[in-house]
Motif scaffolding. Structure first.
Motif, PDB file in Angstrom:
ATOM      1  N   THR A   1       0.850  -1.197   0.000  1.00 38.95           N
ATOM      2  CA  THR A   1       0.000   0.000   0.000  1.00 38.95           C
ATOM      3  C   THR A   1       0.886   1.248   0.000  1.00 38.95           C
ATOM      4  O   THR A   1       2.073   1.170   0.342  1.00 38.95           O
ATOM      5  CB  THR A   1      -0.909   0.015   1.241  1.00 38.95           C
ATOM      6  N   PRO A   2       0.324   2.421  -0.362  1.00 38.86           N
ATOM      7  CA  PRO A   2       1.155   3.630  -0.379  1.00 38.86           C
ATOM      8  C   PRO A   2       1.479   4.190   0.995  1.00 38.86           C
ATOM      9  O   PRO A   2       2.394   4.994   1.133  1.00 38.86           O
ATOM     10  CB  PRO A   2       0.310   4.629  -1.175  1.00 38.86           C
ATOM     11  N   TYR A   3       0.745   3.754   2.045  1.00 38.38           N
ATOM     12  CA  TYR A   3       0.945   4.305   3.380  1.00 38.38           C
ATOM     13  C   TYR A   3       1.122   3.170   4.393  1.00 38.38           C
ATOM     14  O   TYR A   3       0.617   2.056   4.212  1.00 38.38           O
ATOM     15  CB  TYR A   3      -0.243   5.169   3.800  1.00 38.38           C
ATOM     16  N   ILE A   4       1.833   3.498   5.483  1.00 35.06           N
ATOM     17  CA  ILE A   4       1.999   2.563   6.596  1.00 35.06           C
ATOM     18  C   ILE A   4       1.657   3.293   7.886  1.00 35.06           C
ATOM     19  O   ILE A   4       2.093   4.422   8.103  1.00 35.06           O
ATOM     20  CB  ILE A   4       3.438   2.014   6.700  1.00 35.06           C
ATOM     21  N   SER A   5       0.878   2.643   8.724  1.00 36.80           N
ATOM     22  CA  SER A   5       0.582   3.165  10.059  1.00 36.80           C
ATOM     23  C   SER A   5       1.261   2.254  11.068  1.00 36.80           C
ATOM     24  O   SER A   5       0.958   1.051  11.129  1.00 36.80           O
ATOM     25  CB  SER A   5      -0.925   3.200  10.312  1.00 36.80           C
ATOM     26  N   PHE A   6       2.177   2.820  11.851  1.00 33.43           N
ATOM     27  CA  PHE A   6       2.838   2.007  12.858  1.00 33.43           C
ATOM     28  C   PHE A   6       1.970   1.933  14.107  1.00 33.43           C
ATOM     29  O   PHE A   6       1.311   2.902  14.489  1.00 33.43           O
ATOM     30  CB  PHE A   6       4.217   2.572  13.188  1.00 33.43           C
TER      31      PHE A   6
ATOM     32  N   ALA B   1      -6.014   9.691   8.353  1.00 32.95           N
ATOM     33  CA  ALA B   1      -4.596   9.928   8.056  1.00 32.95           C
ATOM     34  C   ALA B   1      -4.308   9.693   6.581  1.00 32.95           C
ATOM     35  O   ALA B   1      -3.575  10.470   5.943  1.00 32.95           O
ATOM     36  CB  ALA B   1      -3.724   9.033   8.930  1.00 32.95           C
ATOM     37  N   ALA B   2      -4.890   8.637   6.005  1.00 24.52           N
ATOM     38  CA  ALA B   2      -4.688   8.358   4.583  1.00 24.52           C
ATOM     39  C   ALA B   2      -5.292   9.457   3.716  1.00 24.52           C
ATOM     40  O   ALA B   2      -4.705   9.837   2.685  1.00 24.52           O
ATOM     41  CB  ALA B   2      -5.307   7.006   4.228  1.00 24.52           C
ATOM     42  N   GLU B   3      -6.454   9.984   4.117  1.00 26.20           N
ATOM     43  CA  GLU B   3      -7.063  11.079   3.355  1.00 26.20           C
ATOM     44  C   GLU B   3      -6.152  12.299   3.320  1.00 26.20           C
ATOM     45  O   GLU B   3      -5.997  12.936   2.267  1.00 26.20           O
ATOM     46  CB  GLU B   3      -8.412  11.458   3.976  1.00 26.20           C
ATOM     47  N   LEU B   4      -5.543  12.623   4.449  1.00 24.05           N
ATOM     48  CA  LEU B   4      -4.645  13.784   4.502  1.00 24.05           C
ATOM     49  C   LEU B   4      -3.427  13.581   3.602  1.00 24.05           C
ATOM     50  O   LEU B   4      -2.984  14.508   2.917  1.00 24.05           O
ATOM     51  CB  LEU B   4      -4.207  14.042   5.947  1.00 24.05           C
ATOM     52  N   LEU B   5      -2.888  12.367   3.587  1.00 21.18           N
ATOM     53  CA  LEU B   5      -1.750  12.083   2.722  1.00 21.18           C
ATOM     54  C   LEU B   5      -2.165  12.090   1.254  1.00 21.18           C
ATOM     55  O   LEU B   5      -1.398  12.541   0.391  1.00 21.18           O
ATOM     56  CB  LEU B   5      -1.132  10.742   3.107  1.00 21.18           C
ATOM     57  N   ASP B   6      -3.376  11.609   0.961  1.00 20.46           N
ATOM     58  CA  ASP B   6      -3.887  11.666  -0.412  1.00 20.46           C
ATOM     59  C   ASP B   6      -4.007  13.109  -0.904  1.00 20.46           C
ATOM     60  O   ASP B   6      -3.677  13.425  -2.048  1.00 20.46           O
ATOM     61  CB  ASP B   6      -5.279  11.018  -0.494  1.00 20.46           C
ATOM     62  N   GLU B   7      -4.475  13.975  -0.018  1.00 22.54           N
ATOM     63  CA  GLU B   7      -4.770  15.358  -0.395  1.00 22.54           C
ATOM     64  C   GLU B   7      -3.527  16.231  -0.506  1.00 22.54           C
ATOM     65  O   GLU B   7      -3.562  17.281  -1.166  1.00 22.54           O
ATOM     66  CB  GLU B   7      -5.726  15.975   0.632  1.00 22.54           C
ATOM     67  N   HIS B   8      -2.422  15.817   0.128  1.00 22.84           N
ATOM     68  CA  HIS B   8      -1.237  16.673   0.196  1.00 22.84           C
ATOM     69  C   HIS B   8       0.006  15.872  -0.189  1.00 22.84           C
ATOM     70  O   HIS B   8       0.653  15.252   0.671  1.00 22.84           O
ATOM     71  CB  HIS B   8      -1.090  17.255   1.601  1.00 22.84           C
TER      72      HIS B   8
END
Length: 296
Positions: free
Chosen positions: A78-83, A98-105
């Motif tokens: 996946t494009p993101y990882i949550s530890f 958190a994923a939405e914020l990374l998608d938007e920016h």
């Protein structure tokens, strides 16, 4: 399908790991989960495999500390990882937010959430510092700009994490996030804090606080010497040592740090001026911080 993979490391905390996985596997915004077991001897890996067959389990042959996260990230698609530590639990909707914020920016490398400490759900002492971060950032940032993160509260862009090499194998565990965050900033990635990304923390009693303090001091000193200009490194070194108890544990931590000087000097790369300015802006709050005192 989820844009995020959850990565959890654990070592000899069977009950806590199972409790956290019970919560994380039942989230409405659930994500694939990878557990990296750091050579537990208490049956953690066997219990995870038995009770959570849908979780990907990686069994390390020794305790790799934070480096086990790097191993797990190699398996992420996946494009993101949550530890997620074995004593932290992301709350419903927070992984998605958190994923939405990374998608938007696209220039955002990580999002760190708000930590509430169980059982009273009081804010972790670090939270006001993050909320009131003085680090200057661009107008498009969706929250206060950061120069440091806490791994178990943070979602990273995988591209950014891999670009800086993940967690340093030198640090092992204890304040290992600081060097990673500084390197993200030096590579041009922004980090921010988000009020509406919420994680609960039930601090484990199964830890050695004195050794944790030693590692925290040692790793902080190494990070200063690796990345800060000489004057800043000297100033902050003095501040760190003054803030710690004058005992054998602090002396041992400083001695460990000094023994690492040969490799530190070989690998030293001073950060760009804009990153140094951001780090200097934090020094006042760090001196007054109750969350950054080296005690135990």
């Amino acid at each position: 399908m989820s844009r995020t993979t959850v990565v959890m490391i654990t070592h000899n905390r069977r009950a806590e790991a199972l409790r956290t996985l019970e919560h994380m596997t039942n989230l409405p915004d659930g994500a694939p989960i990878i557990v990296a077991d750091n050579a537990s001897s208490d049956g953690t890996a066997e219990a995870v495999s038995r009770h959570f067959p849908g979780v990907e389990l990686l069994c390390c042959d020794r305790n790799l500390g934070a480096l086990a996260r790097n191993l797990a990230v190699r398996h992420v698609r996946t494009p993101y990882i949550s530890f997620c530590d074995d004593d932290t639990r992301w709350q419903p909707g927070s992984l998605r937010r958190a994923a939405e914020l990374l998608d938007e920016h696209p220039g955002l490398g990580s999002v760190t959430g708000r930590c509430l400490v169980e059982p009273e759900l009081t804010e972790d002492p670090i939270t006001p510092e993050l909320r009131q971060s003085p680090v200057p950032g661009p107008d498009w940032l969706p929250g206060p700009a950061l120069m440091g993160v806490m791994a178990g509260l943070t979602t990273f862009r995988v591209e950014a994490f891999r670009e800086v090499g993940g967690f340093s194998p030198r640090m092992w565990l204890g304040g290992e996030e600081e060097l990673l965050a500084i390197d993200l900033a030096a590579h041009g990635w922004w980090m921010c804090w988000a009020e509406d990304v919420v994680i609960h923390h039930a601090p484990s009693t199964q830890r050695d606080p004195r050794r944790r303090r030693q590692l925290g001091i040692r790793n902080t000193l190494w990070t200063l010497w690796l990345r800060r200009p000489v004057r800043s490194a000297a100033r902050r070194t003095a501040a760190v040592l003054r803030s710690a108890p004058a005992d054998l544990a602090t002396f041992s931590a400083a001695w460990e740090a000094l023994r690492g000087l040969p490799w530190v000097l070989r690998e030293r790369r001073v950060v760009p001026e804009r990153v140094e300015n951001g780090l200097r802006s934090l020094e006042h709050s760090q001196r007054r911080s109750v969350a950054r005192r080296y005690v135990g």
